[in-house]
Design a protein around this motif. Structure first.
Motif, PDB file in Angstrom:
ATOM      1  N   ARG B  10      35.362  22.710   4.500  1.00  0.00           N
ATOM      2  CA  ARG B  10      34.962  21.298   4.488  1.00  0.00           C
ATOM      3  C   ARG B  10      35.920  20.542   5.389  1.00  0.00           C
ATOM      4  NH1 ARG B  10      33.796  22.400  -0.914  1.00  0.00           N
ATOM      5  NH2 ARG B  10      31.721  21.680  -1.555  1.00  0.00           N
ATOM      6  N   TYR B  11      35.381  19.696   6.281  1.00  0.00           N
ATOM      7  CA  TYR B  11      36.262  18.912   7.148  1.00  0.00           C
ATOM      8  C   TYR B  11      36.859  17.731   6.387  1.00  0.00           C
ATOM      9  CZ  TYR B  11      34.971  21.624  11.235  1.00  0.00           C
ATOM     10  OH  TYR B  11      34.800  22.649  12.139  1.00  0.00           O
ATOM     11  N   ARG B  12      36.130  17.258   5.357  1.00  0.00           N
ATOM     12  CA  ARG B  12      36.660  16.207   4.489  1.00  0.00           C
ATOM     13  C   ARG B  12      36.383  16.598   3.048  1.00  0.00           C
ATOM     14  NH1 ARG B  12      36.690  13.092   8.895  1.00  0.00           N
ATOM     15  NH2 ARG B  12      34.525  13.513   9.365  1.00  0.00           N
ATOM     16  N   PRO B  17      29.821  21.150   3.150  1.00  0.00           N
ATOM     17  CA  PRO B  17      30.631  22.173   3.820  1.00  0.00           C
ATOM     18  C   PRO B  17      30.003  22.623   5.134  1.00  0.00           C
ATOM     19  CG  PRO B  17      29.590  23.054   1.834  1.00  0.00           C
ATOM     20  CD  PRO B  17      29.308  21.587   1.848  1.00  0.00           C
ATOM     21  N   ALA B  18      30.855  22.783   6.183  1.00  0.00           N
ATOM     22  CA  ALA B  18      30.377  23.300   7.468  1.00  0.00           C
ATOM     23  C   ALA B  18      30.136  24.794   7.351  1.00  0.00           C
ATOM     24  CB  ALA B  18      31.395  23.006   8.561  1.00  0.00           C
ATOM     25  N   LEU B  19      30.896  25.457   6.458  1.00  0.00           N
ATOM     26  CA  LEU B  19      30.657  26.865   6.142  1.00  0.00           C
ATOM     27  C   LEU B  19      30.651  26.981   4.620  1.00  0.00           C
ATOM     28  CD1 LEU B  19      33.044  28.593   8.703  1.00  0.00           C
ATOM     29  CD2 LEU B  19      30.541  28.475   8.824  1.00  0.00           C
ATOM     30  N   PRO B  37      21.111  27.774  14.732  1.00  0.00           N
ATOM     31  CA  PRO B  37      20.769  26.471  15.302  1.00  0.00           C
ATOM     32  C   PRO B  37      21.997  25.565  15.457  1.00  0.00           C
ATOM     33  CG  PRO B  37      19.949  26.682  13.048  1.00  0.00           C
ATOM     34  CD  PRO B  37      20.488  28.024  13.442  1.00  0.00           C
ATOM     35  N   SER B  38      21.829  24.535  16.232  1.00  0.00           N
ATOM     36  CA  SER B  38      22.902  23.571  16.443  1.00  0.00           C
ATOM     37  C   SER B  38      23.336  22.966  15.105  1.00  0.00           C
ATOM     38  CB  SER B  38      22.417  22.464  17.380  1.00  0.00           C
ATOM     39  OG  SER B  38      23.471  21.600  17.671  1.00  0.00           O
ATOM     40  N   GLY B  39      24.627  22.903  14.873  1.00  0.00           N
ATOM     41  CA  GLY B  39      25.149  22.338  13.624  1.00  0.00           C
ATOM     42  C   GLY B  39      25.229  23.362  12.511  1.00  0.00           C
ATOM     43  N   ALA B  40      24.881  24.627  12.794  1.00  0.00           N
ATOM     44  CA  ALA B  40      24.878  25.650  11.749  1.00  0.00           C
ATOM     45  C   ALA B  40      26.285  26.049  11.335  1.00  0.00           C
ATOM     46  CB  ALA B  40      24.115  26.885  12.227  1.00  0.00           C
ATOM     47  N   GLY B  41      27.265  25.791  12.208  1.00  0.00           N
ATOM     48  CA  GLY B  41      28.647  26.132  11.850  1.00  0.00           C
ATOM     49  C   GLY B  41      29.270  27.204  12.731  1.00  0.00           C
ATOM     50  N   LYS B  42      28.657  27.457  13.904  1.00  0.00           N
ATOM     51  CA  LYS B  42      29.192  28.512  14.782  1.00  0.00           C
ATOM     52  C   LYS B  42      30.601  28.163  15.267  1.00  0.00           C
ATOM     53  CE  LYS B  42      25.731  28.102  17.655  1.00  0.00           C
ATOM     54  NZ  LYS B  42      24.985  27.029  16.948  1.00  0.00           N
ATOM     55  N   SER B  43      30.752  26.948  15.782  1.00  0.00           N
ATOM     56  CA  SER B  43      32.074  26.551  16.280  1.00  0.00           C
ATOM     57  C   SER B  43      33.089  26.526  15.135  1.00  0.00           C
ATOM     58  CB  SER B  43      32.005  25.178  16.940  1.00  0.00           C
ATOM     59  OG  SER B  43      31.183  25.231  18.086  1.00  0.00           O
ATOM     60  N   SER B  44      32.636  26.092  13.961  1.00  0.00           N
ATOM     61  CA  SER B  44      33.542  26.062  12.804  1.00  0.00           C
ATOM     62  C   SER B  44      34.005  27.477  12.442  1.00  0.00           C
ATOM     63  CB  SER B  44      32.835  25.424  11.610  1.00  0.00           C
ATOM     64  OG  SER B  44      32.387  24.135  11.950  1.00  0.00           O
ATOM     65  N   PHE B  45      33.089  28.412  12.505  1.00  0.00           N
ATOM     66  CA  PHE B  45      33.399  29.813  12.226  1.00  0.00           C
ATOM     67  C   PHE B  45      34.479  30.308  13.197  1.00  0.00           C
ATOM     68  CE2 PHE B  45      32.655  34.375  12.733  1.00  0.00           C
ATOM     69  CZ  PHE B  45      32.447  34.818  11.436  1.00  0.00           C
ATOM     70  N   PHE B  86      36.569  27.747  24.842  1.00  0.00           N
ATOM     71  CA  PHE B  86      36.074  26.651  24.018  1.00  0.00           C
ATOM     72  C   PHE B  86      34.731  26.158  24.538  1.00  0.00           C
ATOM     73  CE2 PHE B  86      40.689  26.515  23.624  1.00  0.00           C
ATOM     74  CZ  PHE B  86      40.840  26.516  22.250  1.00  0.00           C
ATOM     75  N   GLN B  87      33.931  25.641  23.608  1.00  0.00           N
ATOM     76  CA  GLN B  87      32.610  25.119  23.972  1.00  0.00           C
ATOM     77  C   GLN B  87      32.756  24.009  25.019  1.00  0.00           C
ATOM     78  OE1 GLN B  87      30.343  23.888  20.536  1.00  0.00           O
ATOM     79  NE2 GLN B  87      28.433  23.908  21.669  1.00  0.00           N
ATOM     80  N   ASP B  88      33.795  23.184  24.857  1.00  0.00           N
ATOM     81  CA  ASP B  88      34.018  22.098  25.834  1.00  0.00           C
ATOM     82  C   ASP B  88      35.176  22.431  26.784  1.00  0.00           C
ATOM     83  OD1 ASP B  88      35.825  22.058  23.818  1.00  0.00           O
ATOM     84  OD2 ASP B  88      35.665  19.937  23.356  1.00  0.00           O
ATOM     85  N   THR B 195      26.391  31.940  20.848  1.00  0.00           N
ATOM     86  CA  THR B 195      25.451  31.569  21.922  1.00  0.00           C
ATOM     87  C   THR B 195      24.103  31.130  21.359  1.00  0.00           C
ATOM     88  OG1 THR B 195      24.439  32.299  23.995  1.00  0.00           O
ATOM     89  CG2 THR B 195      24.571  33.916  22.225  1.00  0.00           C
ATOM     90  N   HIS B 196      23.401  30.292  22.157  1.00  0.00           N
ATOM     91  CA  HIS B 196      22.013  29.945  21.870  1.00  0.00           C
ATOM     92  C   HIS B 196      21.074  30.834  22.679  1.00  0.00           C
ATOM     93  CE1 HIS B 196      22.497  26.353  19.474  1.00  0.00           C
ATOM     94  NE2 HIS B 196      23.407  25.881  20.317  1.00  0.00           N
ATOM     95  N   ASN B 197      21.705  31.658  23.530  1.00  0.00           N
ATOM     96  CA  ASN B 197      20.971  32.351  24.570  1.00  0.00           C
ATOM     97  C   ASN B 197      20.356  33.647  24.046  1.00  0.00           C
ATOM     98  OD1 ASN B 197      20.111  33.310  27.034  1.00  0.00           O
ATOM     99  ND2 ASN B 197      21.917  32.448  28.085  1.00  0.00           N
TER     100      ASN B 197
HETATM  101  N1  LIG Z   1      35.995  18.000  13.450  1.00  0.00           N
HETATM  102  C1  LIG Z   1      34.955  17.806  12.616  1.00  0.00           C
HETATM  103  N2  LIG Z   1      35.014  16.841  11.670  1.00  0.00           N
HETATM  104  C2  LIG Z   1      34.007  16.651  10.804  1.00  0.00           C
HETATM  105  N3  LIG Z   1      32.890  17.362  10.829  1.00  0.00           N
HETATM  106  C3  LIG Z   1      32.747  18.346  11.742  1.00  0.00           C
HETATM  107  C4  LIG Z   1      33.774  18.605  12.686  1.00  0.00           C
HETATM  108  N4  LIG Z   1      33.373  19.627  13.474  1.00  0.00           N
HETATM  109  C5  LIG Z   1      32.150  19.985  13.031  1.00  0.00           C
HETATM  110  N5  LIG Z   1      31.744  19.216  11.998  1.00  0.00           N
HETATM  111  C6  LIG Z   1      30.490  19.349  11.255  1.00  0.00           C
HETATM  112  O1  LIG Z   1      30.367  20.677  10.820  1.00  0.00           O
HETATM  113  C7  LIG Z   1      29.030  21.141  10.981  1.00  0.00           C
HETATM  114  C8  LIG Z   1      29.026  22.394  11.813  1.00  0.00           C
HETATM  115  O2  LIG Z   1      29.451  22.079  13.128  1.00  0.00           O
HETATM  116  P1  LIG Z   1      29.718  23.162  14.230  1.00  0.00           P
HETATM  117  O3  LIG Z   1      30.341  22.475  15.392  1.00  0.00           O
HETATM  118  O4  LIG Z   1      30.452  24.276  13.626  1.00  0.00           O
HETATM  119  O5  LIG Z   1      28.226  23.620  14.598  1.00  0.00           O
HETATM  120  P2  LIG Z   1      27.725  24.582  15.756  1.00  0.00           P
HETATM  121  O6  LIG Z   1      26.944  25.653  15.106  1.00  0.00           O
HETATM  122  O7  LIG Z   1      28.840  24.990  16.613  1.00  0.00           O
HETATM  123  O8  LIG Z   1      26.761  23.639  16.559  1.00  0.00           O
HETATM  124  P3  LIG Z   1      26.429  23.632  18.150  1.00  0.00           P
HETATM  125  O9  LIG Z   1      25.487  24.736  18.383  1.00  0.00           O
HETATM  126  O10 LIG Z   1      25.782  22.298  18.351  1.00  0.00           O
HETATM  127  O11 LIG Z   1      27.724  23.756  18.847  1.00  0.00           O
HETATM  128  C9  LIG Z   1      28.269  19.997  11.606  1.00  0.00           C
HETATM  129  O12 LIG Z   1      27.567  19.346  10.574  1.00  0.00           O
HETATM  130  C10 LIG Z   1      29.315  19.075  12.151  1.00  0.00           C
HETATM  131  O13 LIG Z   1      28.901  17.740  12.051  1.00  0.00           O
END
Ligand SMILES: Nc1ncnc2c1ncn2[C@@H]1O[C@H](COP(=O)(O)OP(=O)(O)OP(=O)(O)O)[C@@H](O)[C@H]1O
Ligand SMILES: [Mg+2]
Lengths: 282, 220
Positions: B10-12, B17-19, B37-45, B86-88, B195-197
């Motif tokens: 959880r970010y807060r 929860p992101a995961l 999908p976008s927002g699924a939590g890949k970057s968080s993982f 990094f993604q960015d 990846t989305h690819n």
């Molecule tokens: N630094 C942060 N603070 C608060 N919430 C976050 C933060 N980073 C991600 N989130 C939330 O966590 C969830 C998962 O985000 P994440 O970036 O892991 O998704 P993703 O699968 O990488 O998406 P994408 O394909 O768009 O990159 C989203 O709901 C996002 O809003």
């Protein structure tokens, strides 16, 4: 491709240099160093004045007796007055020596009887003393120069204390300023620090790089400030010398210590500020 | 290499929860696609794996270390053995390309001469040998992405994580980047690529992790 040997980026491989208020910080520290130098010089001059005047304050009052009055009985009556610690008749030779600067060799002149009074305190009680002396020995003339000198001496001591206080304030403000500049530096390079942190740079490495940079800038500023203060102090010293005799020594050593002191304050402040911020990261 | 047991992030404190309850194990030397999908939590993982965040609950082991209980001072040494695209991108804008790539080696305390030679070689490897002195802003998105890749692999990380490393690339360049990642894999790195690819993953069969709304729905 034009073959160029890749040059290293000198002492700043992490690129933190550009993160700082590179001109603002030395400028501010230079101003603080100038103030510190002036406060130091002030403390120094006040100390010199105070010790010089304290010597003169021992003879607090001089009483000149009318010719009709005998010296020894007058002395014992004056000694009995409240606020008088001691009444010392001046003998003829000592009196002649005191007057020599004004009268030349006056050993042949008839000199009036003189009594030197030492006082128990320089407080308000001493103000009433001249009148009490007049009442005890009509026609006596009181010369209270010593009291005035003693008050000056006390004033000089207070000025000295004040100068030290200013110095402490300057150091405190300088530390606060460096902290603010560091915070601005951190804010401007937040992303950079986060990347370094994510790549495995330790808190110590990051903090040391920031602190080294800030310390260098502050030290540079202090050198500029001290350099600007030196001719000023020299000039003021020249003006004050006739008043203080040749006992006035300028605080050159303290002036030379300003840059390392500023750099040390800056290093410690920056190091603590960066570490504090890094501790909030995982 | 990496093991997640019932991980929640959880970010807060009271946020969704992101995961959510993620269990998974990545063997040393494995190559995995991470999709969803976008927002699924890949970057968080991936953030969890490179120790940029700690789990809110559950147990996380990375390179044999228990991250959920590790002391802060233990983490920098581990991070230096992990490479991340990094993604960015997160290139340092005021450093040129060569210095950006040299950064992980500097942090690791490598000698100056060796470090610049390694960084230069790595940039040649991603096809940017001609742009050593360019600033990131002078490069196209795809070129920046390849600089980010060079930086991620220059220190020969044991664990290599890539977050959408082909998002800015055309087909030919995407294939080349995947080939580079597979080469690192062959050299011994454990690799995870988000990846989305879809076609790229299908072209290069490997273990598949699929996230949906913070849950791991496919693992194998
Ligand atoms: N630094 C942060 N603070 C608060 N919430 C976050 C933060 N980073 C991600 N989130 C939330 O966590 C969830 C998962 O985000 P994440 O970036 O892991 O998704 P993703 O699968 O990488 O998406 P994408 O394909 O768009 O990159 C989203 O709901 C996002 O809003
Ligand atoms: Mg993402």
């Amino acid at each position: 491709m034009a073959e160029r040997t890749p040059r290293t980026r000198g002492r700043d491989p992490l690129g933190l240099k550009r993160a700082m208020a590179d001109r603002l910080l030395p400028g501010l520290v230079a101003a603080m160093a100038l103030l510190a130098a002036l406060a130091l010089a002030g403390a120094n001059a006040a100390a010199t004045m105070a010790s010089r005047w304290e010597g003169g304050a021992a003879a607090a009052m001089m009483v000149q007796l009318p010719r009709s009055i005998a010296v020894a009985p007058a002395a014992s009556r004056l000694a009995a007055l409240p606020g008088v610690a001691e009444a010392i008749p001046l003998d003829h030779d000592r009196l002649a020596a005191l007057l020599r600067p004004w009268l030349g060799d006056a050993s042949g002149l008839p000199l009036p009887g003189m009594i030197e009074l030492r006082l128990t305190s320089l407080g308000p009680a001493s103000l009433a003393l001249p009148a009490a002396i007049e009442a005890t020995i009509p026609g006596a003339q009181v010369e209270a120069h010593g009291v005035w000198v003693a008050r000056l001496s006390a004033l000089a001591r207070s000025l000295q204390a004040l100068a030290w206080l200013v110095l402490a304030l300057v150091a405190g403000v300088a530390a606060a300023m460096v902290a603010v500049a560091t915070r601005a530096g951190i804010a401007a390079r937040r992303a950079t620090i986060l990347i370094l942190h994510d790549m495995g740079a330790t808190d110590g490495t990051i903090a040391r790089r920031f602190a080294g940079r800030i310390a260098w800038l502050a030290g540079l500023g202090a050198v500029l400030g001290a350099a600007a203060a030196a001719p000023l102090l020299w000039l003021l010293g020249g003006l004050a010398a006739p008043l203080l005799g040749d006992t006035l020594t300028m605080p050159w050593a303290a002036l030379a210590a300003l840059p390392p002191a500023a750099a040390a304050i800056a290093w410690a402040t920056a190091h603590a500020a960066v570490r504090l911020w890094l501790r909030s990261l995982p | 290499m990496v093991r997640l047991d019932n991980i929640t992030l959880r970010y807060r404190p009271n946020a969704t929860p992101a995961l959510n309850g993620v269990d998974c194990h990545l063997a040393a030397g494995s190559f995995s696609w991470l999709m969803g999908p976008s927002g699924a939590g890949k970057s968080s993982f991936l953030k969890l794996l490179h120790l940029a965040v700690r789990p809110s609950a559950g147990q996380l082991h990375v390179m044999g270390r228990a991250i959920h209980t590790a002391r802060r001072q233990e983490l920098p040494g581990l991070r230096r053995r992990i490479g991340v695209v990094f993604q960015d991108f997160r290139l340092l804008p005021h450093l040129d390309v060569l210095e950006n790539v040299a950064l992980p080696l500097r942090i690791a305390g490598r000698g100056e001469r060796q470090l610049l030679a390694d960084a230069t070689e790595m940039l040649r490897w991603v096809g940017l040998g001609e742009r050593l002195k360019a600033r990131p802003e002078e490069l196209s998105g795809g070129e920046q992405q390849r600089v980010a890749l060079a930086r991620a692999v220059v220190a020969r990380p044991a664990l290599l994580l890539a977050d959408e490393p082909t998002s800015n690339l055309d087909e030919a360049q995407s294939r080349r980047v995947v080939a580079l990642l597979q080469q690192m894999h062959r050299l011994g790195s454990t690799v995870v690529v988000a990846t989305h690819n879809q076609w790229l993953a299908e072209e290069n069969p490997a273990a598949m992790l699929r996230l949906e709304a913070g849950r791991l729905v496919e693992h194998g």
